[in-house]
Design a protein around this motif. Structure first.
Motif, short mmCIF file in Angstrom:
data_model
loop_
_atom_site.label_atom_id
_atom_site.label_comp_id
_atom_site.label_asym_id
_atom_site.label_seq_id
_atom_site.Cartn_x
_atom_site.Cartn_y
_atom_site.Cartn_z
N THR A 45 44.90 -41.06 -26.96
CA THR A 45 45.17 -42.49 -27.29
C THR A 45 43.99 -43.11 -27.31
O THR A 45 42.66 -42.81 -26.57
CB THR A 45 45.93 -43.02 -26.39
OG1 THR A 45 46.31 -44.35 -26.53
CG2 THR A 45 45.74 -42.77 -24.81
N LYS A 77 39.83 -43.59 -32.31
CA LYS A 77 40.01 -43.11 -33.40
C LYS A 77 39.93 -43.81 -34.37
O LYS A 77 40.22 -44.93 -34.05
CB LYS A 77 41.72 -42.53 -33.33
CG LYS A 77 41.80 -41.28 -32.24
CD LYS A 77 43.36 -40.80 -31.95
CE LYS A 77 44.28 -42.05 -31.42
NZ LYS A 77 45.61 -41.69 -31.49
N TYR A 136 49.35 -32.05 -34.55
CA TYR A 136 49.12 -33.39 -34.00
C TYR A 136 50.18 -34.52 -34.49
O TYR A 136 50.44 -34.45 -35.63
CB TYR A 136 47.71 -33.81 -34.56
CG TYR A 136 47.29 -35.22 -34.26
CD1 TYR A 136 46.84 -35.05 -32.89
CD2 TYR A 136 47.26 -36.31 -34.89
CE1 TYR A 136 46.28 -36.62 -32.23
CE2 TYR A 136 46.78 -37.33 -34.40
CZ TYR A 136 46.50 -37.64 -33.29
OH TYR A 136 45.77 -38.76 -32.83
N GLY A 138 51.29 -38.39 -34.88
CA GLY A 138 50.64 -39.98 -34.89
C GLY A 138 51.82 -40.62 -35.71
O GLY A 138 52.19 -40.16 -36.60
N ASP A 144 45.28 -41.53 -37.24
CA ASP A 144 45.98 -40.20 -36.77
C ASP A 144 45.90 -39.25 -37.75
O ASP A 144 45.20 -38.15 -37.77
CB ASP A 144 47.37 -40.52 -36.32
CG ASP A 144 47.21 -41.24 -35.03
OD1 ASP A 144 46.62 -41.03 -34.12
OD2 ASP A 144 48.17 -42.21 -34.98
N THR A 156 49.90 -31.76 -39.13
CA THR A 156 50.05 -33.41 -38.93
C THR A 156 51.66 -33.68 -38.94
O THR A 156 52.19 -33.25 -40.00
CB THR A 156 49.23 -34.25 -39.58
OG1 THR A 156 49.47 -33.92 -40.96
CG2 THR A 156 47.74 -34.04 -39.34
#
Length: 281
Positions: A45, A77, A136, A138, A144, A156
């Protein structure tokens, strides 16, 4: 956050119930199942550690750290994915204050800042694999999904709340998965919690006016094209997949499949053929 500056942080501190939602038990169970199955769980985060702790303790409980092997806060990020170790080293934390920069990441724990390159090297050590696969999750295409896909080549999963708002149609049942592997929202017609924007229209489709007397044309929006380009799959919430078996096989977005292939549990109605993209009264 520490000094209670501004309006936002003090308000969230004093009234978290007004702004935060508790994590569903099904999602907590799913996280525990993943860990029990030997998966390494990461929390990455851009929030600072003290704010992250406040959120996670309310959402997951005071034992939230037990759900994750590695926690990375102030990740900054999307730079976490694009920067080199020299540009963005990992730092240890002491009483939520960042300490010295680390030359390498040697063990799981709680860290600040950092980069995906050194994190991946740690994952190699922890898994004993030369090419560990990372999935991942997001909810931001900018911070993300795009950078994780583009710079790190990770799988993703785009958590897209617009899938809750855009009317959806559950396609006819296929034989791709047996009935016992159906998820919580499969087979049900979800009710939209809010309507498509009357000002902006559909998140997924645009209407282009035709020249002179020509009919208008329906085209996918730029945001919609990004979803199928950079996401492996797109889901409305984690709860939508939490009840699925861990070995469930999702249909993914790919250049060889339709633009709707990777939406789970179903594509937005606007993207289905012979459907009105947006209907307003």
């Amino acid at each position: 956050f520490l000094e209670d500056c501004g309006v936002y942080f003090p308000e969230v501190k004093n009234h978290p119930d007004k702004y935060l939602q508790r994590c569903p038990e099904s999602v907590k169970k799913w996280l525990k199942q993943l860990k029990s199955a030997g998966k390494i769980l990461l929390l990455i985060t851009s929030s600072h550690s003290d704010y992250c702790r406040l959120l996670c303790e309310y959402i997951l409980g005071n034992d939230f750290e037990e759900y994750f092997d590695i926690v990375i806060t102030n990740a900054l990020k999307p730079g976490f994915f694009s920067h080199t170790p020299n540009q963005r080293p990992f730092r240890t934390l002491e009483n939520d204050e960042e300490q010295e920069a680390l030359l390498s990441l040697d063990k799981p724990g709680w860290y600040s800042q950092g980069n995906a390159i050194q994190l991946y090297e740690l994952l190699k050590k922890m898994t004993g694999k030369l090419d560990p696969k990372v999935v991942y999750f997001g909810d931001s295409m900018h911070s993300d999904i795009f950078p994780a896909h583009h710079y790190s080549n990770w799988e993703t999963v785009f958590i897209l709340e617009e899938l809750l708002g855009d009317k959806v149609t559950v396609p006819a049942e296929t034989e791709s998965e047996p009935l016992e592997k159906k998820g919580k929202y499969e087979g049900d017609q979800p009710k939209a919690p809010y309507f498509v924007s009357k000002q902006w229209g559909s998140f997924f489709m645009d209407r282009l006016p035709g020249l002179e007397n020509a009919e208008e044309t329906l085209v996918r929006t730029w945001s919609c094209k990004c979803i199928s380009t950079y996401s492996t799959i797109a889901i409305p919430t984690l709860e939508a997949i939490a009840d699925l078996p861990l070995d469930y096989r999702f249909t993914r977005f790919s250049s060889n499949s339709s633009a709707t292939a990777g939406y789970y549990p179903s594509p937005p109605r606007a993207l289905l053929p012979n459907e009105e993209s947006v209907t307003m009264k």
